[in-house]
Enzyme design. Sequence first.
Site, PDB file in Angstrom:
ATOM      1  N   PRO A  11       0.756  -1.378  -0.023  1.00 17.19           N
ATOM      2  CA  PRO A  11       0.136   0.013  -0.080  1.00 17.19           C
ATOM      3  C   PRO A  11       0.849   1.290  -0.128  1.00 17.19           C
ATOM      4  O   PRO A  11       1.677   1.301   0.454  1.00 17.19           O
ATOM      5  CB  PRO A  11      -0.681   0.055   1.392  1.00 17.19           C
ATOM      6  CG  PRO A  11      -0.203  -1.114   2.230  1.00 17.19           C
ATOM      7  CD  PRO A  11       0.564  -2.136   1.247  1.00 17.19           C
ATOM      8  N   ASN A  12       0.292   2.219  -0.831  1.00 19.22           N
ATOM      9  CA  ASN A  12       0.895   3.663  -0.993  1.00 19.22           C
ATOM     10  C   ASN A  12       2.227   3.734  -1.656  1.00 19.22           C
ATOM     11  O   ASN A  12       2.610   4.752  -1.881  1.00 19.22           O
ATOM     12  CB  ASN A  12       0.993   4.312   0.636  1.00 19.22           C
ATOM     13  CG  ASN A  12      -0.322   4.229   1.362  1.00 19.22           C
ATOM     14  OD1 ASN A  12      -1.327   4.707   0.568  1.00 19.22           O
ATOM     15  ND2 ASN A  12      -0.446   3.852   2.280  1.00 19.22           N
ATOM     16  N   ARG A  19       5.048  10.889  -2.394  1.00 20.25           N
ATOM     17  CA  ARG A  19       4.865  10.990  -0.937  1.00 20.25           C
ATOM     18  C   ARG A  19       6.235  10.883  -0.011  1.00 20.25           C
ATOM     19  O   ARG A  19       7.225  10.260  -0.343  1.00 20.25           O
ATOM     20  CB  ARG A  19       4.539   9.153  -1.084  1.00 20.25           C
ATOM     21  CG  ARG A  19       4.292   8.642   0.582  1.00 20.25           C
ATOM     22  CD  ARG A  19       4.250   7.014   0.751  1.00 20.25           C
ATOM     23  NE  ARG A  19       4.012   6.581   1.821  1.00 20.25           N
ATOM     24  CZ  ARG A  19       4.194   5.648   2.122  1.00 20.25           C
ATOM     25  NH1 ARG A  19       4.812   4.388   1.345  1.00 20.25           N
ATOM     26  NH2 ARG A  19       3.779   5.094   3.521  1.00 20.25           N
ATOM     27  N   TYR A  24      11.325   9.007   1.673  1.00 23.01           N
ATOM     28  CA  TYR A  24      11.150   7.734   0.668  1.00 23.01           C
ATOM     29  C   TYR A  24      11.838   8.166  -0.810  1.00 23.01           C
ATOM     30  O   TYR A  24      11.935   7.388  -1.522  1.00 23.01           O
ATOM     31  CB  TYR A  24       9.695   7.385   0.431  1.00 23.01           C
ATOM     32  CG  TYR A  24       9.183   6.796   1.534  1.00 23.01           C
ATOM     33  CD1 TYR A  24       9.668   5.649   1.974  1.00 23.01           C
ATOM     34  CD2 TYR A  24       7.918   7.314   2.076  1.00 23.01           C
ATOM     35  CE1 TYR A  24       8.924   5.221   3.171  1.00 23.01           C
ATOM     36  CE2 TYR A  24       7.298   6.796   3.213  1.00 23.01           C
ATOM     37  CZ  TYR A  24       7.792   5.872   3.660  1.00 23.01           C
ATOM     38  OH  TYR A  24       7.220   5.254   4.719  1.00 23.01           O
ATOM     39  N   ASN A  75       8.259  -5.357  -0.527  1.00 21.88           N
ATOM     40  CA  ASN A  75       8.082  -4.206   0.122  1.00 21.88           C
ATOM     41  C   ASN A  75       6.539  -4.244   0.473  1.00 21.88           C
ATOM     42  O   ASN A  75       5.828  -3.859  -0.235  1.00 21.88           O
ATOM     43  CB  ASN A  75       8.469  -2.916  -0.654  1.00 21.88           C
ATOM     44  CG  ASN A  75       8.257  -1.711   0.558  1.00 21.88           C
ATOM     45  OD1 ASN A  75       7.980  -1.935   1.655  1.00 21.88           O
ATOM     46  ND2 ASN A  75       9.186  -0.622  -0.006  1.00 21.88           N
ATOM     47  N   ALA A  78       3.040  -0.687   4.919  1.00 28.11           N
ATOM     48  CA  ALA A  78       2.561  -0.849   6.383  1.00 28.11           C
ATOM     49  C   ALA A  78       2.012  -2.140   6.653  1.00 28.11           C
ATOM     50  O   ALA A  78       1.889  -2.494   7.799  1.00 28.11           O
ATOM     51  CB  ALA A  78       1.544   0.221   6.434  1.00 28.11           C
ATOM     52  N   GLU A  99      12.572  -9.378   2.066  1.00 29.46           N
ATOM     53  CA  GLU A  99      11.787  -8.187   2.443  1.00 29.46           C
ATOM     54  C   GLU A  99      12.582  -6.906   2.435  1.00 29.46           C
ATOM     55  O   GLU A  99      13.885  -6.995   2.852  1.00 29.46           O
ATOM     56  CB  GLU A  99      11.537  -8.520   4.206  1.00 29.46           C
ATOM     57  CG  GLU A  99      10.728  -7.005   4.590  1.00 29.46           C
ATOM     58  CD  GLU A  99      10.728  -7.385   6.038  1.00 29.46           C
ATOM     59  OE1 GLU A  99      10.850  -8.482   6.907  1.00 29.46           O
ATOM     60  OE2 GLU A  99      10.588  -6.316   6.688  1.00 29.46           O
ATOM     61  N   HIS A 101      12.673  -2.546   2.499  1.00 27.13           N
ATOM     62  CA  HIS A 101      12.098  -1.386   2.860  1.00 27.13           C
ATOM     63  C   HIS A 101      12.899  -0.149   2.320  1.00 27.13           C
ATOM     64  O   HIS A 101      14.150  -0.266   2.489  1.00 27.13           O
ATOM     65  CB  HIS A 101      11.964  -1.086   4.448  1.00 27.13           C
ATOM     66  CG  HIS A 101      10.928  -2.156   4.851  1.00 27.13           C
ATOM     67  ND1 HIS A 101       9.818  -2.043   4.799  1.00 27.13           N
ATOM     68  CD2 HIS A 101      11.196  -3.298   5.606  1.00 27.13           C
ATOM     69  CE1 HIS A 101       9.020  -3.192   5.188  1.00 27.13           C
ATOM     70  NE2 HIS A 101      10.102  -3.880   5.762  1.00 27.13           N
ATOM     71  N   ARG A 108      12.682   4.772  12.783  1.00 28.10           N
ATOM     72  CA  ARG A 108      11.220   5.558  12.972  1.00 28.10           C
ATOM     73  C   ARG A 108      10.518   5.032  14.125  1.00 28.10           C
ATOM     74  O   ARG A 108      10.963   4.755  15.175  1.00 28.10           O
ATOM     75  CB  ARG A 108      10.662   5.448  11.570  1.00 28.10           C
ATOM     76  CG  ARG A 108      11.554   5.783  10.397  1.00 28.10           C
ATOM     77  CD  ARG A 108      11.297   5.351   9.146  1.00 28.10           C
ATOM     78  NE  ARG A 108       9.776   6.181   8.857  1.00 28.10           N
ATOM     79  CZ  ARG A 108       8.862   5.957   7.899  1.00 28.10           C
ATOM     80  NH1 ARG A 108       9.006   4.858   7.179  1.00 28.10           N
ATOM     81  NH2 ARG A 108       7.794   6.604   7.662  1.00 28.10           N
TER      82      ARG A 108
HETATM   83  C1  DQA Z   1       8.096   1.143   4.184  1.00 31.37           C
HETATM   84  C2  DQA Z   1       8.201   1.400   5.555  1.00 31.37           C
HETATM   85  C3  DQA Z   1       6.854   1.172   6.057  1.00 31.37           C
HETATM   86  O1  DQA Z   1       6.714   1.392   7.502  1.00 31.37           O
HETATM   87  C4  DQA Z   1       5.840   2.054   5.543  1.00 31.37           C
HETATM   88  O2  DQA Z   1       4.581   1.711   5.962  1.00 31.37           O
HETATM   89  C5  DQA Z   1       5.958   2.281   4.022  1.00 31.37           C
HETATM   90  C6  DQA Z   1       7.242   2.326   3.323  1.00 31.37           C
HETATM   91  C7  DQA Z   1       9.701   1.425   3.377  1.00 31.37           C
HETATM   92  O3  DQA Z   1       9.691   1.248   2.144  1.00 31.37           O
HETATM   93  O4  DQA Z   1      10.417   2.156   3.933  1.00 31.37           O
HETATM   94  O5  DQA Z   1       4.758   2.131   3.452  1.00 31.37           O
HETATM   95  O6  DQA Z   1       8.037  -0.217   3.762  1.00 31.37           O
END
Ligand code: DQA
Length: 149
Positions: A11-12, A19, A24, A75, A78, A99, A101, A108
Amino acid sequence: MKPAIHVLNGPNLNLLGTREPETYGRETLADIEARLTATAGAAGFDILFRQSNHEGDLVDWIQEAARTGAAIILNAGAYTHTSIALRDAISGSNAHVIEVHLSNVHAREDFRHVSLIAPVAAGVILGFGSLSYDLALHGLLAKASQPKS
Ligand code: DQA
């Protein structure tokens, strides 16, 4: 047929580029996809690159990758911190998951310090911005070229 690596984004992450760029970066998901496709292609691998804001899509895609024997760069956004369903999809299908990020989630908010995915992942790479994806891909390609012991 070339072996495939599936890159799954939660998501997102469709908003990358605009964003919270201080966290990011300014690269879009399309920029990352283009780079990974070129790197993997040069090594003889296809990349299947996907993004969804919906948990169930990610569950389906994890199962699909496992069924076809494709490794996954994931990735989960959240959902990393909340989704038992994604964790069960990985352990239940024996998916080979790295995994990733962009941000260093450990630097954070507290709620980002827990990953439900990490215990069932083969590896975790975080904190390198969009390069986290490249490092995960390089790791998978290096492993794939190692002689099987
Ligand atoms: C994320 C870190 C997550 O905590 C966050 O909710 C994201 C992006 C990252 O790539 O740093 O959506 O996965």
